[in-house]
Design a protein around this motif. Structure first.
Motif, PDB file in Angstrom:
ATOM      1  N   PHE A 231      32.794  50.547  26.444  1.00 53.61           N
ATOM      2  CA  PHE A 231      33.519  50.816  27.678  1.00 53.61           C
ATOM      3  C   PHE A 231      34.860  51.507  27.436  1.00 53.61           C
ATOM      4  CE2 PHE A 231      36.261  49.079  31.247  1.00 53.61           C
ATOM      5  CZ  PHE A 231      35.859  50.054  32.148  1.00 53.61           C
ATOM      6  N   ALA A 232      35.561  51.104  26.364  1.00 56.49           N
ATOM      7  CA  ALA A 232      36.874  51.698  26.101  1.00 56.49           C
ATOM      8  C   ALA A 232      36.815  53.221  25.954  1.00 56.49           C
ATOM      9  CB  ALA A 232      37.500  51.050  24.859  1.00 56.49           C
ATOM     10  N   PRO A 233      35.845  53.799  25.183  1.00 58.73           N
ATOM     11  CA  PRO A 233      35.773  55.267  25.103  1.00 58.73           C
ATOM     12  C   PRO A 233      35.539  55.920  26.465  1.00 58.73           C
ATOM     13  CG  PRO A 233      34.463  54.263  23.370  1.00 58.73           C
ATOM     14  CD  PRO A 233      34.858  53.156  24.287  1.00 58.73           C
ATOM     15  N   THR A 234      34.707  55.281  27.304  1.00 61.26           N
ATOM     16  CA  THR A 234      34.456  55.818  28.644  1.00 61.26           C
ATOM     17  C   THR A 234      35.731  55.825  29.466  1.00 61.26           C
ATOM     18  OG1 THR A 234      32.201  54.932  28.571  1.00 61.26           O
ATOM     19  CG2 THR A 234      33.071  55.532  30.732  1.00 61.26           C
ATOM     20  N   LEU A 235      36.445  54.708  29.434  1.00 61.22           N
ATOM     21  CA  LEU A 235      37.672  54.568  30.214  1.00 61.22           C
ATOM     22  C   LEU A 235      38.725  55.583  29.775  1.00 61.22           C
ATOM     23  CD1 LEU A 235      38.776  52.597  32.417  1.00 61.22           C
ATOM     24  CD2 LEU A 235      39.850  51.329  30.560  1.00 61.22           C
ATOM     25  N   ILE A 236      38.908  55.719  28.460  1.00 68.25           N
ATOM     26  CA  ILE A 236      39.933  56.632  27.944  1.00 68.25           C
ATOM     27  C   ILE A 236      39.555  58.086  28.179  1.00 68.25           C
ATOM     28  CG2 ILE A 236      41.086  57.422  25.837  1.00 68.25           C
ATOM     29  CD1 ILE A 236      40.772  54.519  24.790  1.00 68.25           C
ATOM     30  N   ALA A 237      38.291  58.442  27.879  1.00 68.16           N
ATOM     31  CA  ALA A 237      37.856  59.835  28.043  1.00 68.16           C
ATOM     32  C   ALA A 237      37.932  60.264  29.506  1.00 68.16           C
ATOM     33  CB  ALA A 237      36.419  59.994  27.522  1.00 68.16           C
ATOM     34  N   TYR A 238      37.507  59.396  30.406  1.00 69.76           N
ATOM     35  CA  TYR A 238      37.574  59.733  31.843  1.00 69.76           C
ATOM     36  C   TYR A 238      39.028  59.880  32.282  1.00 69.76           C
ATOM     37  CZ  TYR A 238      36.648  59.626  36.853  1.00 69.76           C
ATOM     38  OH  TYR A 238      36.562  59.941  38.189  1.00 69.76           O
ATOM     39  N   GLY A 239      39.897  59.004  31.785  1.00 67.07           N
ATOM     40  CA  GLY A 239      41.308  59.094  32.156  1.00 67.07           C
ATOM     41  C   GLY A 239      41.947  60.388  31.697  1.00 67.07           C
ATOM     42  N   ILE A 240      41.595  60.829  30.492  1.00 70.63           N
ATOM     43  CA  ILE A 240      42.155  62.085  29.970  1.00 70.63           C
ATOM     44  C   ILE A 240      41.650  63.281  30.778  1.00 70.63           C
ATOM     45  CG2 ILE A 240      42.184  63.635  27.975  1.00 70.63           C
ATOM     46  CD1 ILE A 240      42.055  61.114  26.187  1.00 70.63           C
ATOM     47  N   LYS A 241      40.332  63.316  31.028  1.00 71.22           N
ATOM     48  CA  LYS A 241      39.745  64.453  31.736  1.00 71.22           C
ATOM     49  C   LYS A 241      40.187  64.515  33.191  1.00 71.22           C
ATOM     50  CE  LYS A 241      37.119  67.072  30.548  1.00 71.22           C
ATOM     51  NZ  LYS A 241      37.293  68.425  29.993  1.00 71.22           N
ATOM     52  N   SER A 242      40.348  63.358  33.824  1.00 73.26           N
ATOM     53  CA  SER A 242      40.717  63.343  35.247  1.00 73.26           C
ATOM     54  C   SER A 242      42.229  63.392  35.458  1.00 73.26           C
ATOM     55  CB  SER A 242      40.151  62.095  35.922  1.00 73.26           C
ATOM     56  OG  SER A 242      40.730  60.918  35.375  1.00 73.26           O
ATOM     57  N   GLY A 243      42.981  63.327  34.343  1.00 79.80           N
ATOM     58  CA  GLY A 243      44.434  63.331  34.466  1.00 79.80           C
ATOM     59  C   GLY A 243      44.965  62.038  35.055  1.00 79.80           C
ATOM     60  N   GLY A 244      44.347  60.932  34.692  1.00 81.75           N
ATOM     61  CA  GLY A 244      44.755  59.637  35.231  1.00 81.75           C
ATOM     62  C   GLY A 244      46.183  59.293  34.848  1.00 81.75           C
ATOM     63  N   GLY A 245      46.917  58.746  35.812  1.00 82.81           N
ATOM     64  CA  GLY A 245      48.305  58.391  35.560  1.00 82.81           C
ATOM     65  C   GLY A 245      48.457  56.990  35.008  1.00 82.81           C
ATOM     66  N   VAL A 246      49.672  56.484  35.071  1.00 80.34           N
ATOM     67  CA  VAL A 246      49.970  55.158  34.529  1.00 80.34           C
ATOM     68  C   VAL A 246      49.172  54.083  35.264  1.00 80.34           C
ATOM     69  CG1 VAL A 246      51.794  53.444  34.183  1.00 80.34           C
ATOM     70  CG2 VAL A 246      52.279  55.871  33.828  1.00 80.34           C
TER      71      VAL A 246
END
Length: 554
Positions: free
Chosen positions: A131-146
């Motif tokens: 799950f952690a790789p999914t969460l981090i990769a999606y956050g980077i690609k979507s420009g997720g904030g804090v």
């Protein structure tokens, strides 16, 4: 609450015991083990993250990028639930510390809560990998904030709770009624099998749920955009839909509302767990170690047969097998795994629509003369993987625990004792292999000569994993444990063995495919290479292995 926290700390500490009195040496081994695990899983996590990166761009163009989070959360929830059936049953009911805790001034929820926390912490390792790789990769690609990462951490910590509560409640209901049985060990084992069957049933549902929608309906969902496929991805565990909605709406009020709702559902699940635990746990766990026995008058002929001298090696193998079959933890985690893999292989075929057609296509491919070399190599690699995952050989020394010194008093050479432990793993591995071979003959209609070759190479693979497993356990024995669960499920020797065996099996298949080797060349290659390795390991087990065992006992 203080009692719950104190008990949790104790259970966590007792789960990390070590067999060596030499602390410095043990720390070095622990660091090496941690390094091996990091090196093994980091490429997997990176590869998973790269896949998310690649998938995001395509899904973003049609407004379906959130389906990545939906599938990620759903798959992790299902995996946690399925393995939670095993872990919860083992830790709550079959651990050796249960009856030591019952007389102490603890309420049922203190004991269950502490044990639940132990299971939960180990499930976080599963999340880190998947799950952690999914969460981090999606956050980077979507420009997720804090806020995205804050929400992500909260969801990461809470996500395993609901699946584990469901698994634990199922176990509690089943085990509550096992006390009515006269032979409690046997009936509890049956209860464990029922819980496991329930888990397999859920697995079938997971395979089948995506078939409920027609292709036209899925196409329509794609055309709608706006992440409409999230509903399909989160159908397995509906609560994950709320978590996804929270993560994709971190920039508006809808995100915090969904996060609060997800936290509320989690807290409600915990309350249900505590209430049912108070009502069911003590009634199901009392007398957990009681057994029944039969008294039978033997005739003179039966007495003679039972007291006739037999091969010491054969007797020791039978002793090892009896312990594996009679101990519920060992049976569920070591014995049963040999026979579950064929079921797992068949579920994707028969759980889907058009499964018979897929079976015919697979049969045609396997019967093709050009592919028999690949079939032989893949079967060998699969047997290497399945036999290394049953943890029989890799926990053979660890399962002795504090009673390891008893090996000195057995009238057998250390070499013979080590061989018997290895051969007990071989016996069960061969039993599982024969089951798969029979299914291949009946369902896939493979030629008999090919099946015979598969059995030969499979046997060499099972011998190889068994010898490797014994050596690993001799080097990293986990002898200080309070529960049988710790000896098999919290023993990283199994993971080390699987990493080595999967790497070698995968390399073998890679070479076969790359050089397009024929059936007989593949057979000769495996027999020649692994036959020599098996003989070498057999020799080393009788020399180096004996010295290692003596060193452990000293």
């Amino acid at each position: 609450m203080s009692k719950f926290i104190a008990l949790t700390k104790v259970l966590l500490k007792t789960g990390t015991g070590s067999s060596s009195s030499k602390k410095n040496k043990n720390k070095i081994k622990g660091l090496l083990l941690g390094l091996i695990l990091v090196l093994a899983f980091t490429p997997m996590a990176i590869g998973f993250g790269e896949f998310i990166f690649a998938a995001y761009d395509g899904l973003h163009q049609i407004g379906q990028e959130a389906v990545i989070l939906g599938f990620g959360l759903s798959i992790v929830s299902v995996v946690i639930f399925f393995f939670g059936i095993f872990y919860a049953m083992s830790i709550f009911y079959f651990s050796m510390d249960v009856e030591n805790l019952l007389p102490l001034p603890f309420k049922p929820w203190h004991i269950m809560g502490a044990k639940f926390t132990v299971v939960l912490i180990y499930e976080y390792l599963t999340e880190i990998i998947f799950f952690a790789p999914t969460l981090i990769a999606y956050g980077i690609k979507s420009g997720g904030g804090v806020l995205y990462y804050i929400y992500g951490v909260i969801i990461f910590l809470l996500l395993p709770i609901v699946p584990l509560v469901i698994a634990s409640v199922i176990n509690m209901i089943i085990m509550r009624f096992t006390n009515i049985a006269r032979n409690k060990d046997r009936f509890r084992l049956v209860g464990g099998l029922i819980a496991m069957g329930f888990g397999v049933g859920i697995n079938i549902y997971v395979q089948k749920f995506s078939q409920d929608l027609s292709g036209a309906e899925i196409t329509e969902m794609f055309s709608k955009g706006n992440n409409s496929l999230v509903e399909l991805a989160t159908k397995m565990f509906p609560s994950t839909k709320i978590a996804v909605n929270s993560l994709i709406n971190t920039n508006n009020i809808k995100g915090i509302i969904n996060l609060i709702l997800f936290i509320a559902i989690t807290l409600a699940a915990v309350m249900i767990f505590i209430i049912l635990g108070q009502a069911l746990y003590f009634k199901g766990v009392m007398g957990v170690s009681e057994t029944s026995s039969k008294r039978k008058t033997l005739s003179s002929k039966e007495l003679t047969n039972n007291t006739t001298q037999n091969s010491s090696l054969k007797i020791y193998i039978l002793k090892e097998l009896k312990i594996l079959f009679r101990t519920p933890i060992y049976f569920m985690n070591c014995v049963l795994m040999n026979f579950l893999w064929p079921i797992f292989l068949l579920i994707p075929i028969f759980a889907q629509k058009g499964g018979s057609g897929q079976l015919k296509e697979l049969t045609g491919f396997l019967q093709n003369g050009k592919s028999t070399g690949i079939v032989l190599g893949v079967f060998f690699a699969f047997m290497v993987f399945s036999s290394s995952s049953n943890s029989i050989a890799t926990t053979a020394i660890s399962r002795e625990g504090k009673n390891l010194f008893m090996l000195k008093y057995i009238p057998m050479k250390y070499k013979d004792q080590l061989m018997a432990k290895a051969l007990s793993a071989v016996v069960l591995g061969v039993a599982g292999m024969l089951m798969i071979s029979i299914l291949a003959l009946i369902l896939l209609k493979l030629p008999l000569d090919l099946v015979l070759l598969m059995i030969i190479v499979g046997l060499l693979g099972i011998l190889f994993t068994s010898f490797i497993g014994i050596f690993i356990d001799l080097n990293f024995p986990k002898l200080q444990w309070d529960t049988e669960q710790e000896a098999v499920k919290r023993n990283f020797n199994v993971m080390i063995s699987m990493i080595i065996c999967i790497a070698l099996g995968g390399l073998t298949v890679f070479m076969i495919i790359k050089f397009e080797l024929t059936k007989w060349i593949v057979f000769a290659l495996i027999v020649g290479l692994y036959g020599v390795l098996d003989l070498l390991l057999y020799y080393l087990l009788g020399t180096k292995g004996v010295k290692m065992l003596r060193k452990i006992e000293s």
